[in-house]
Motif scaffolding. Structure first.
Motif, PDB file in Angstrom:
ATOM      1  N   GLY A  11      22.405  -7.662  -3.625  1.00 23.62           N
ATOM      2  CA  GLY A  11      21.119  -7.918  -2.857  1.00 23.62           C
ATOM      3  C   GLY A  11      20.694  -9.365  -2.527  1.00 23.62           C
ATOM      4  N   SER A  12      19.705  -9.390  -1.860  1.00 28.43           N
ATOM      5  CA  SER A  12      19.091 -10.907  -1.687  1.00 28.43           C
ATOM      6  C   SER A  12      18.617 -11.590  -2.704  1.00 28.43           C
ATOM      7  N   THR A  13      18.052 -10.709  -3.763  1.00 26.58           N
ATOM      8  CA  THR A  13      17.619 -11.302  -4.800  1.00 26.58           C
ATOM      9  C   THR A  13      18.408 -11.328  -6.147  1.00 26.58           C
ATOM     10  N   ARG A  70      27.386  -7.171   0.868  1.00 30.94           N
ATOM     11  CA  ARG A  70      28.540  -6.493   0.721  1.00 30.94           C
ATOM     12  C   ARG A  70      29.781  -6.858   1.491  1.00 30.94           C
ATOM     13  N   LYS A  71      29.546  -7.453   2.900  1.00 35.13           N
ATOM     14  CA  LYS A  71      30.470  -7.751   3.640  1.00 35.13           C
ATOM     15  C   LYS A  71      31.198  -9.253   2.994  1.00 35.13           C
ATOM     16  N   LEU A  72      30.575  -9.937   2.113  1.00 35.83           N
ATOM     17  CA  LEU A  72      30.860 -11.295   1.892  1.00 35.83           C
ATOM     18  C   LEU A  72      31.817 -11.122   0.639  1.00 35.83           C
ATOM     19  N   PHE A  73      32.099 -10.062  -0.050  1.00 36.59           N
ATOM     20  CA  PHE A  73      32.650  -9.633  -1.367  1.00 36.59           C
ATOM     21  C   PHE A  73      34.067  -9.483  -0.964  1.00 36.59           C
ATOM     22  N   ASN A 105      12.475   3.331  -2.634  1.00 33.59           N
ATOM     23  CA  ASN A 105      13.418   2.172  -3.372  1.00 33.59           C
ATOM     24  C   ASN A 105      12.659   0.912  -2.687  1.00 33.59           C
ATOM     25  N   ILE A 106      12.270  -0.080  -3.678  1.00 34.08           N
ATOM     26  CA  ILE A 106      11.716  -1.132  -3.213  1.00 34.08           C
ATOM     27  C   ILE A 106      12.550  -2.313  -3.993  1.00 34.08           C
ATOM     28  N   GLY A 107      13.170  -3.176  -2.975  1.00 35.02           N
ATOM     29  CA  GLY A 107      14.023  -4.146  -3.644  1.00 35.02           C
ATOM     30  C   GLY A 107      13.496  -5.575  -3.500  1.00 35.02           C
ATOM     31  N   GLY A 108      14.166  -6.503  -3.314  1.00 42.96           N
ATOM     32  CA  GLY A 108      13.768  -8.122  -3.369  1.00 42.96           C
ATOM     33  C   GLY A 108      13.274  -8.425  -2.149  1.00 42.96           C
TER      34      GLY A 108
END
Length: 300
Positions: A11-13, A70-73, A105-108
């Motif tokens: 995630g971004s956080t 996800r595309k960076l891993f 769902n609450i994300g960063g």
């Protein structure tokens, strides 16, 4: 089918890693800050998770990445949308067999509502990823302005019966100025915390009503640990809200289940201790970093 299956939610956080065994039982998990180095920190989180579970890297049969990064891993065998992964994890979290139909769902930096059918499949979803208001980042800003730890926002809400203040700003930047003004005007941190939670809950409720809210409603993501926000959501939705058992890693758990399904359904995963293809140009480590990498079968 032996071995372990990994889901990594970048995630971004925060980076969340969940590893399960062939029976779907959790073996280990990690939550770490994303920071500015997605790949390096994701690898470090995976390494920590493997060590925590006493699992050798060669025992991982399949890895599914999801989330913002996800595309960076490059080590992932497969990538999955966070909507699908979240739905899988939420359905699995429903260990009591309640048949969850709505997932919040609450994300960063975003928030989403997912509508599921009676088979647990995604029927529709609504997402707010254009504005930080209504996200975990908004809560972090509020805690910083009130000069309290993030985890104390929920306590302020539940220990006070004060009327919540109205937060009129719909932008995080302007809302921060508004909170400072409210404090200067003598409003209590508890009343402001309650106002913040209701402001977020109203935004989520609007998203949910676009899809049509059906019970049971499951709430996951890190902010689900905030009892004040849970109470505000229940008030705005006019129904009970179930907090996921492990709300911070629900999406990573869903990705791990997708990894296991890939092996069960199409034998896509390699045998144990089989090195994966070396196609990691995107993720080449910096000089001197290779010795710290968790991948025993990679040769940099």
């Amino acid at each position: 089918m032996n071995g372990y299956f990994c889901g990594i939610d970048i995630g971004s956080t925060a980076i969340k890693v969940a590893i399960i065994d062939q029976a779907g039982r959790p073996a280990a998990s990690t939550i770490a800050r994303t920071g500015g180095h997605f790949v390096r920190n994701a690898r470090a989180a995976l390494e920590h998770t493997l060590a925590a579970g006493g699992i050798e890297a060669g025992q991982l049969r399949y890895t599914v990445a999801t989330g913002y990064g996800r595309k960076l891993f490059p080590e992932a065998d497969e990538r999955l949308s966070e909507i699908t992964a979240n739905a899988l994890g939420a359905t699995a979290d429903d260990g009591a067999g309640l048949g969850v139909r709505t997932v919040i769902n609450i994300g960063g930096q975003d928030s989403k509502v997912i509508a599921l059918d009676d088979q647990g499949q995604v029927r529709d979803f609504a997402m707010n990823d254009k504005c930080a208001a209504g996200t975990g980042r908004f809560l972090e800003m509020a805690a910083r302005s009130l000069e309290v730890p993030l985890e104390d926002l929920g306590r302020l809400h539940t220990e006070s019966a004060e009327v919540p203040v109205t937060i009129s700003s719909t932008c995080t930047v302007f809302a921060e100025s508004e909170l400072v003004s409210l404090l200067a005007a003598g409003r209590s941190p508890a009343a402001i915390a309650r106002g913040i939670h209701y402001a977020i809950a109203r935004r989520i409720a609007r998203l949910a009503r676009r899809l049509g809210v059906e019970d049971p409603v499951l709430f996951d993501g890190g902010p689900a640990l905030n009892p004040g926000l849970v109470a505000a959501l229940e008030d705005e939705l006019l129904r009970p809200v179930i907090v996921a058992q492990t709300p911070q890693i629900t999406t990573a758990l869903g990705a791990a289940l997708a990894a296991r399904n890939a092996c069960q359904e199409n034998e896509a995963c390699p045998a144990l201790d089989t090195p994966p293809p070396l196609d990691h140009k995107m993720g080449l480590p910096e000089a001197g970093q290779a010795a710290r990498l968790p991948w025993g079968w990679l040769q940099w």
